[in-house]
Design a protein around this motif. Structure first.
Motif, PDB file in Angstrom:
ATOM      1  N   ASP A  93       0.626  -1.034   0.147  1.00  0.00           N
ATOM      2  CA  ASP A  93      -0.076   0.040   0.118  1.00  0.00           C
ATOM      3  C   ASP A  93       0.616   1.418   0.077  1.00  0.00           C
ATOM      4  N   VAL A  94       2.232   1.136  -0.636  1.00  0.00           N
ATOM      5  CA  VAL A  94       2.910   2.406  -0.630  1.00  0.00           C
ATOM      6  C   VAL A  94       2.642   3.078  -1.945  1.00  0.00           C
ATOM      7  N   ILE A  95       2.388   4.162  -1.946  1.00  0.00           N
ATOM      8  CA  ILE A  95       2.078   5.029  -3.279  1.00  0.00           C
ATOM      9  C   ILE A  95       2.998   5.247  -4.146  1.00  0.00           C
ATOM     10  N   ILE A  96       2.934   4.888  -5.343  1.00  0.00           N
ATOM     11  CA  ILE A  96       3.983   4.904  -6.289  1.00  0.00           C
ATOM     12  C   ILE A  96       3.805   5.690  -7.550  1.00  0.00           C
ATOM     13  N   ASP A  97       4.690   6.181  -8.394  1.00  0.00           N
ATOM     14  CA  ASP A  97       4.388   6.960  -9.267  1.00  0.00           C
ATOM     15  C   ASP A  97       3.978   6.279 -10.458  1.00  0.00           C
ATOM     16  N   LYS A  98       2.390   6.491 -10.960  1.00  0.00           N
ATOM     17  CA  LYS A  98       1.753   5.554 -11.957  1.00  0.00           C
ATOM     18  C   LYS A  98       2.321   5.924 -13.235  1.00  0.00           C
ATOM     19  N   SER A 139      12.906   3.374   7.999  1.00  0.00           N
ATOM     20  CA  SER A 139      12.682   4.262   6.872  1.00  0.00           C
ATOM     21  C   SER A 139      12.403   5.455   6.813  1.00  0.00           C
ATOM     22  N   ALA A 140      12.691   6.177   5.711  1.00  0.00           N
ATOM     23  CA  ALA A 140      12.084   7.559   5.668  1.00  0.00           C
ATOM     24  C   ALA A 140      10.549   7.899   5.389  1.00  0.00           C
ATOM     25  N   LEU A 141       9.842   6.898   5.609  1.00  0.00           N
ATOM     26  CA  LEU A 141       8.318   6.866   5.495  1.00  0.00           C
ATOM     27  C   LEU A 141       7.744   7.843   6.547  1.00  0.00           C
ATOM     28  N   PRO A 142       6.585   8.715   6.546  1.00  0.00           N
ATOM     29  CA  PRO A 142       5.985   9.079   7.408  1.00  0.00           C
ATOM     30  C   PRO A 142       5.588   8.375   8.394  1.00  0.00           C
ATOM     31  N   LEU A 143       5.228   8.587   9.916  1.00  0.00           N
ATOM     32  CA  LEU A 143       5.260   7.993  10.938  1.00  0.00           C
ATOM     33  C   LEU A 143       3.703   6.904  10.971  1.00  0.00           C
ATOM     34  N   GLU A 144       2.801   7.888  10.188  1.00  0.00           N
ATOM     35  CA  GLU A 144       1.531   7.245  10.287  1.00  0.00           C
ATOM     36  C   GLU A 144       1.588   5.878   9.355  1.00  0.00           C
ATOM     37  N   ILE A 145       2.237   6.255   7.902  1.00  0.00           N
ATOM     38  CA  ILE A 145       2.283   5.204   7.229  1.00  0.00           C
ATOM     39  C   ILE A 145       3.230   3.915   7.510  1.00  0.00           C
ATOM     40  N   LYS A 146       4.237   4.297   8.332  1.00  0.00           N
ATOM     41  CA  LYS A 146       4.913   3.248   8.984  1.00  0.00           C
ATOM     42  C   LYS A 146       4.158   2.283   9.903  1.00  0.00           C
ATOM     43  N   ASN A 147       3.235   3.135  10.720  1.00  0.00           N
ATOM     44  CA  ASN A 147       2.419   2.422  11.831  1.00  0.00           C
ATOM     45  C   ASN A 147       1.372   1.357  10.867  1.00  0.00           C
TER      46      ASN A 147
END
Length: 564
Positions: free
Chosen positions: A383-388, A422-430
């Motif tokens: 569920d990681v947002i990537i460049d389509k 990782s450098a992901l936001p804390l909310e996404i990490k959780n």
């Protein structure tokens, strides 16, 4: 001819022998005399020196040592047993040892060793619950093609790797031919139901041959019916009670109590399977380590500014391996430059790193783009947002397999650190951490359900046999099991407890400080982590590369060298 003339033409034979005696030189020795003398000399020498017989333990020990240690492990030629120097050496080791002949090695000893080794492989496969395979095709210098397959499994809590086959291939290497060869091998070792994953390269014939292979027992879950009564019967034996009139009231009340509990048990199992079934049914997966190599290659190709530097570095590396003067200067200052290799991009990195060349920011951007194009399926599964807008490679969908997600979790040194740091936001990490924990829990639930469904039919079959025997002697109604009331209560209690302790076990594992220093903590502490241990023994059999089978090819090239 001589015997025929002597028996059928006696007169002519005597005339011929008389003429021969008159013409022959009396001082010249006959050929038979020379052989007779030689045989007598050998007989005298052999009588003066005693040797071990073929069944002597020391004779067997030394013969096996020559075969296994020198010929098999060191790759020495079979002709070594005919060399005078080696015979003298063995005479010093043990004068009473009778040297094995090359004919005996090739026709008796090696075939016997092959049969014994093959039987041991079958025994190891029989003892293993899960087996993963690596497969590839190799061509030697004489353009002879070979099909090799390695198996990886846990035997006595130790990960073992074995060469299952190394077969010559004749004709075109079509997808159907490769698939047939593969099926023959797994059928020979009887591992059809134990396979976890098949790791191959992305060759077109491999993709076509194995793209439709399904994980064993996976199709069983697609046949789960929606009827609640059937689902309940698959997990809890509702017919385990007696049919006596006195027990009818108790059975009816008991069914009312457990009916809702059984449905509550089935629903989590179905939900868990739905979560893992979407992209995990394919048996074949690509080589993830090789895909990372391709990512580096993509990044180097897209940066024009680094190409000239790489060309210069490659020339310097080549000079260090061709010029003795330059090599001596490098040795004098204690430096070395590895040889360039086009297909090993980490080798290029080592060359550039030792040459102290700095990368540009554009290289990092190119590497990130290649990562998304080749591992986009894995990122989307997380569920990681990537460049389509970035086009996806053909192998991207294969990385949707969830084994790439939960395999690092089961590694004691990774767990969830690769997400937390990782450098992901804390909310996404959780969110990612919670999703992975739920995925692990789903797999444990499905595995335990699958094991119980495999063992239940055996118990029922045994009970049916016993009841059929008693039915012939008595007219009482048949029971499916003895003391079925007690068994039923135990099943109910066990299934309700299973779903709770798995989540607790996952939390204990994540909070265990010992896991940071022990990569295989789930394997070593099977009592503490029962559910995770079962899952780890399955996942850890899958290699990240096809290097095990590549090592077979390297050894084969050594064995097939010209002087052998």
């Amino acid at each position: 001819m001589n015997r025929h003339v002597k028996s059928q033409h006696k007169t002519a034979y005597h005339e011929w022998t008389n003429q021969l005696d008159q013409l022959s030189n009396k001082s010249q020795k006959r050929m038979s005399y020379v052989f007779m003398k030689t045989n007598e000399t050998k007989r005298k020498s052999s009588n003066s020196k005693s040797f071990y017989n073929n069944n002597h333990p020391r004779q067997i020990q030394l013969s096996q040592s020559i075969l296994e240690n020198l010929i098999v492990d060191l790759g020495l030629p079979l002709s070594i047993v005919e060399r005078d120097a080696f015979i003298k050496f063995m005479n010093v080791i043990d004068p009473t040892f009778a040297m094995t002949s090359r004919r005996t090695l090739s026709r008796t000893t090696i075939p016997r060793l092959y049969t014994a080794t093959n039987d041991e492989l079958k025994k190891c496969c029989n003892q293993s619950n899960f087996i993963s395979l690596t497969l590839d095709i190799w061509t030697d210098r004489r353009l002879r093609a070979f099909f090799a397959m390695t198996g990886h499994a846990f035997v006595d809590n130790t990960l073992k790797s074995y060469v299952l086959c190394f077969l010559p291939l004749h004709g075109s290497h079509t997808a159907n031919f490769l698939l047939q060869t593969y099926e023959n091998v797994i059928r020979m070792f009887d591992i059809q139901t134990k396979l976890v994953r098949l790791v191959t390269d992305n060759a077109a014939n491999n993709i076509k041959a194995f793209e439709n292979l399904i994980i064993p027992d996976f199709e069983h879950y697609f046949n789960i019916e929606d009827d609640d009564n059937d689902e309940i019967e698959s997990d809890i034996d509702l017919d385990g009670f007696s049919d006596d009139d006195d027990d009818d009231a108790k059975e009816e009340s008991y069914n009312q109590v457990i009916h809702g509990n059984a449905i509550n048990i089935i629903e989590p199992i179905k939900h868990s399977f739905d979560n893992i079934a979407a992209n995990s049914e394919s048996l074949r997966i690509p080589r993830s380590a090789h895909t990372i190599q391709l990512v580096i290659n993509d990044g180097l190709k897209q940066i024009s500014s680094i190409q000239s530097a790489l060309v210069k570095v490659s020339k310097i590396a080549k000079l260090s391996h061709t010029s003795t003067i330059f090599a001596e200067k490098l040795e004098h200052i204690g430096r070395s430059i590895p040889k360039a290799n086009k297909t090993r991009w980490n080798r290029q990195f080592s060359i550039v790193a030792k040459s102290n060349i700095l990368y540009t920011l554009s290289l990092g951007s190119s590497l990130l783009t290649s990562l998304i194009s080749r591992f986009g399926g894995l990122l989307e599964e997380l569920d990681v947002i990537i460049d389509k807008s970035i086009p996806q490679k053909s192998s991207s969908e294969l990385y949707r397999d969830q084994i790439f997600i939960y395999s690092p979790f089961l590694d004691g040194k990774f767990e969830l650190h690769w997400i937390v740091t990782s450098a992901l936001p804390l909310e996404i990490k959780n969110v990612l951490c919670e999703n992975i924990k739920n995925l692990i829990c789903d797999h444990c639930i499905v595995f335990r359900h699958n094991n119980s469904s495999k063992t239940t039919p055996r118990l029922n079959a045994t009970d049916d046999d016993q009841s059929s025997k008693t039915a012939t002697a008595k007219t009482t109604p048949k029971r499916k099991s003895i003391f079925s009331n007690i068994e039923r209560k135990n099943i109910k209690k066990q299934k309700l407890d299973n779903l709770a302790f798995i989540k607790d076990e996952i939390n204990i594992y994540l909070n265990d400080d010992e896991s940071d220093s022990n990569r295989f903590i789930l394997i070593d502490q099977s009592i503490k982590y029962k559910a995770l241990n079962y899952l780890a023994k399955k996942v850890f059999t899958v290699p990240a590369t096809s290097s095990p089978v590549e090592r077979v090819f390297s050894q084969s090239g050594f064995i097939f060298r010209q002087h052998r």
